[in-house]
Motif scaffolding. Structure first.
Motif, mmCIF file in Angstrom:
data_model
loop_
_atom_site.group_PDB
_atom_site.id
_atom_site.type_symbol
_atom_site.label_atom_id
_atom_site.label_comp_id
_atom_site.label_asym_id
_atom_site.label_seq_id
_atom_site.Cartn_x
_atom_site.Cartn_y
_atom_site.Cartn_z
ATOM 1 N N LEU A 98 -6.168 -10.961 -12.222
ATOM 2 C CA LEU A 98 -4.979 -10.155 -11.964
ATOM 3 C C LEU A 98 -3.725 -11.020 -11.914
ATOM 4 O O LEU A 98 -2.659 -10.612 -12.383
ATOM 5 C CB LEU A 98 -5.147 -9.391 -10.646
ATOM 6 C CG LEU A 98 -3.967 -8.527 -10.195
ATOM 7 C CD1 LEU A 98 -3.641 -7.465 -11.240
ATOM 8 C CD2 LEU A 98 -4.267 -7.873 -8.846
ATOM 9 N N ALA A 99 -3.846 -12.211 -11.343
ATOM 10 C CA ALA A 99 -2.673 -13.080 -11.188
ATOM 11 C C ALA A 99 -2.025 -13.387 -12.538
ATOM 12 O O ALA A 99 -0.790 -13.398 -12.657
ATOM 13 C CB ALA A 99 -3.076 -14.377 -10.489
ATOM 14 N N LYS A 100 -2.829 -13.641 -13.555
ATOM 15 C CA LYS A 100 -2.285 -13.946 -14.876
ATOM 16 C C LYS A 100 -1.583 -12.730 -15.462
ATOM 17 O O LYS A 100 -0.521 -12.844 -16.082
ATOM 18 C CB LYS A 100 -3.406 -14.408 -15.806
ATOM 19 C CG LYS A 100 -2.917 -14.767 -17.215
ATOM 20 C CD LYS A 100 -4.018 -15.357 -18.047
ATOM 21 C CE LYS A 100 -3.567 -15.647 -19.477
ATOM 22 N NZ LYS A 100 -2.377 -16.517 -19.507
ATOM 23 N N GLN A 101 -2.160 -11.536 -15.243
ATOM 24 C CA GLN A 101 -1.538 -10.318 -15.750
ATOM 25 C C GLN A 101 -0.219 -10.039 -15.042
ATOM 26 O O GLN A 101 0.732 -9.553 -15.661
ATOM 27 C CB GLN A 101 -2.501 -9.144 -15.588
ATOM 28 C CG GLN A 101 -3.746 -9.260 -16.447
ATOM 29 C CD GLN A 101 -4.686 -8.086 -16.275
ATOM 30 O OE1 GLN A 101 -4.285 -6.938 -16.462
ATOM 31 N NE2 GLN A 101 -5.934 -8.357 -15.912
ATOM 32 N N VAL A 102 -0.174 -10.334 -13.739
ATOM 33 C CA VAL A 102 1.086 -10.178 -12.992
ATOM 34 C C VAL A 102 2.152 -11.099 -13.568
ATOM 35 O O VAL A 102 3.306 -10.694 -13.772
ATOM 36 C CB VAL A 102 0.865 -10.484 -11.490
ATOM 37 C CG1 VAL A 102 2.212 -10.625 -10.769
ATOM 38 C CG2 VAL A 102 0.035 -9.388 -10.842
ATOM 39 N N ILE A 129 2.295 -4.006 -8.270
ATOM 40 C CA ILE A 129 2.143 -2.581 -7.964
ATOM 41 C C ILE A 129 1.872 -1.788 -9.237
ATOM 42 O O ILE A 129 1.016 -0.894 -9.266
ATOM 43 C CB ILE A 129 3.400 -2.056 -7.250
ATOM 44 C CG1 ILE A 129 3.532 -2.720 -5.874
ATOM 45 C CG2 ILE A 129 3.353 -0.535 -7.097
ATOM 46 C CD1 ILE A 129 4.858 -2.466 -5.199
ATOM 47 N N ALA A 130 2.598 -2.122 -10.306
ATOM 48 C CA ALA A 130 2.409 -1.412 -11.571
ATOM 49 C C ALA A 130 0.992 -1.584 -12.104
ATOM 50 O O ALA A 130 0.367 -0.627 -12.569
ATOM 51 C CB ALA A 130 3.424 -1.910 -12.601
ATOM 52 N N ARG A 144 0.830 -1.211 0.000
ATOM 53 C CA ARG A 144 0.000 0.000 0.000
ATOM 54 C C ARG A 144 0.858 1.252 0.000
ATOM 55 O O ARG A 144 0.569 2.231 -0.697
ATOM 56 C CB ARG A 144 -0.943 -0.010 1.216
ATOM 57 C CG ARG A 144 -2.100 -1.002 1.114
ATOM 58 C CD ARG A 144 -3.183 -0.677 2.119
ATOM 59 N NE ARG A 144 -2.677 -0.731 3.487
ATOM 60 C CZ ARG A 144 -2.696 -1.818 4.243
ATOM 61 N NH1 ARG A 144 -3.210 -2.948 3.760
ATOM 62 N NH2 ARG A 144 -2.241 -1.791 5.482
ATOM 63 N N LYS A 145 1.938 1.233 0.787
ATOM 64 C CA LYS A 145 2.846 2.383 0.830
ATOM 65 C C LYS A 145 3.494 2.615 -0.532
ATOM 66 O O LYS A 145 3.632 3.753 -0.994
ATOM 67 C CB LYS A 145 3.944 2.152 1.881
ATOM 68 C CG LYS A 145 3.474 2.267 3.319
ATOM 69 C CD LYS A 145 3.374 3.722 3.719
ATOM 70 C CE LYS A 145 3.106 3.862 5.199
ATOM 71 N NZ LYS A 145 2.967 5.291 5.597
ATOM 72 N N ALA A 146 3.898 1.515 -1.185
ATOM 73 C CA ALA A 146 4.516 1.620 -2.504
ATOM 74 C C ALA A 146 3.529 2.193 -3.511
ATOM 75 O O ALA A 146 3.891 3.025 -4.354
ATOM 76 C CB ALA A 146 5.006 0.248 -2.956
ATOM 77 N N GLU A 147 2.292 1.767 -3.425
ATOM 78 C CA GLU A 147 1.271 2.292 -4.329
ATOM 79 C C GLU A 147 1.054 3.784 -4.099
ATOM 80 O O GLU A 147 0.863 4.554 -5.049
ATOM 81 C CB GLU A 147 -0.029 1.520 -4.139
ATOM 82 C CG GLU A 147 0.056 0.078 -4.654
ATOM 83 C CD GLU A 147 -1.155 -0.744 -4.262
ATOM 84 O OE1 GLU A 147 -2.141 -0.158 -3.744
ATOM 85 O OE2 GLU A 147 -1.128 -1.976 -4.456
ATOM 86 N N GLU A 148 1.101 4.205 -2.843
ATOM 87 C CA GLU A 148 0.931 5.629 -2.530
ATOM 88 C C GLU A 148 2.035 6.462 -3.164
ATOM 89 O O GLU A 148 1.804 7.587 -3.608
ATOM 90 C CB GLU A 148 0.927 5.832 -1.013
ATOM 91 C CG GLU A 148 -0.330 5.306 -0.313
ATOM 92 C CD GLU A 148 -0.223 5.424 1.201
ATOM 93 O OE1 GLU A 148 0.777 6.010 1.687
ATOM 94 O OE2 GLU A 148 -1.116 4.927 1.896
ATOM 95 N N VAL A 149 3.253 5.918 -3.194
ATOM 96 C CA VAL A 149 4.390 6.643 -3.756
ATOM 97 C C VAL A 149 4.122 7.012 -5.212
ATOM 98 O O VAL A 149 4.256 8.170 -5.619
ATOM 99 C CB VAL A 149 5.685 5.811 -3.641
ATOM 100 C CG1 VAL A 149 6.809 6.429 -4.479
ATOM 101 C CG2 VAL A 149 6.124 5.721 -2.184
ATOM 102 N N VAL A 150 3.747 6.021 -6.025
ATOM 103 C CA VAL A 150 3.535 6.309 -7.443
ATOM 104 C C VAL A 150 2.246 7.090 -7.683
ATOM 105 O O VAL A 150 2.172 7.911 -8.600
ATOM 106 C CB VAL A 150 3.566 5.012 -8.281
ATOM 107 C CG1 VAL A 150 4.963 4.435 -8.302
ATOM 108 C CG2 VAL A 150 2.577 3.983 -7.754
#
Length: 220
Positions: free
Chosen positions: A193-197, A145-146, A109-115
């Motif tokens: 989502l798992a397949k896209q990751v 995250i991306a 969540r913190k990493a997502e907040e950064v971008v």
């Protein structure tokens, strides 16, 4: 008092970051020959830097390479780095503390907040340093995250940084190289989502391997 503390911290972190970057730059000039390739590929705006990982100096090398573009990197850092003598230095870079070996949702969540705040997030998709110099297996955190934030990825390879400080290289000054590839957009699609990751993680690997091929072609 809390508001004052946050204000002082907001001033201290960038000041300490840039001071340490330029101080380390001067030291590294004495310890190694090094080159940065592809700096023109670094865009502005929200971005995830996905880099290979060879040596302890890699975060600093990447920060120095980014400095002319005035981009400050917010790294994810394993929890163990907060336990040693360099802890004050690590904290001064305001990294995202990551507890490896478990699904650290708070760190994600913190990493997502950064971008989402338009900043630059630095990640090492291998999750650890390569002992062979070759690209190891990639974990899915970078891709996750991306995709969850629709943030572009800038691939990067470091070369020979594991030689810095080794016995026999202190006088020889090893040649180190940071090479940036071209950023590519990421957009989550409908479906699992798992397949896209998994697919995006493979794309990251392909981009990193392409940088290696380009580097070897230049050296030939």
């Amino acid at each position: 008092m809390k508001a004052l503390g946050r204000f002082l911290w907001a001033i201290y972190v960038p000041c300490f970051y840039w001071w340490s970057v330029w101080t380390s730059y001067g030291i590294l000039l004495l310890m190694a020959r090094w080159h940065v390739k592809g700096r023109k590929n670094i865009p502005g705006g929200p971005l995830i830097l996905a880099s290979s990982h060879l040596g302890n100096v890699d975060p600093m090398m990447l920060a120095i390479a980014m400095a002319p573009r005035r981009r400050r990197i917010r790294f994810m850092a394993k929890e163990q780095l907060f336990r040693y003598v360099l802890t004050p230095f690590v904290i001064g870079w305001n990294p995202i503390r990551l507890y490896r070996g478990a699904s650290d949702r708070r760190a994600l969540r913190k990493a997502e907040e950064v971008v989402l705040n338009g900043e630059l997030l630095g990640m090492f998709p291998e999750g650890t340093r390569s002992k062979t110099g070759d690209l190891g297996g990639l974990q899915g955190g970078t891709a996750l995250i991306a995709l969850r934030t629709n943030t572009a990825i800038l691939p990067c390879r470091v070369f020979n940084t594991n030689q810095l400080g080794k016995k026999g290289h202190l006088i020889a000054r090893p040649t180190l190289t940071i090479r940036f590839g071209k950023p590519f957009p990421v957009e989550r699609q409908e479906g699992p989502l798992a397949k896209q990751v998994e697919e995006l993680t493979e794309r990251i690997r392909e981009e990193l391997e392409a940088i290696r091929v380009e580097h070897e072609a230049d050296a030939a």
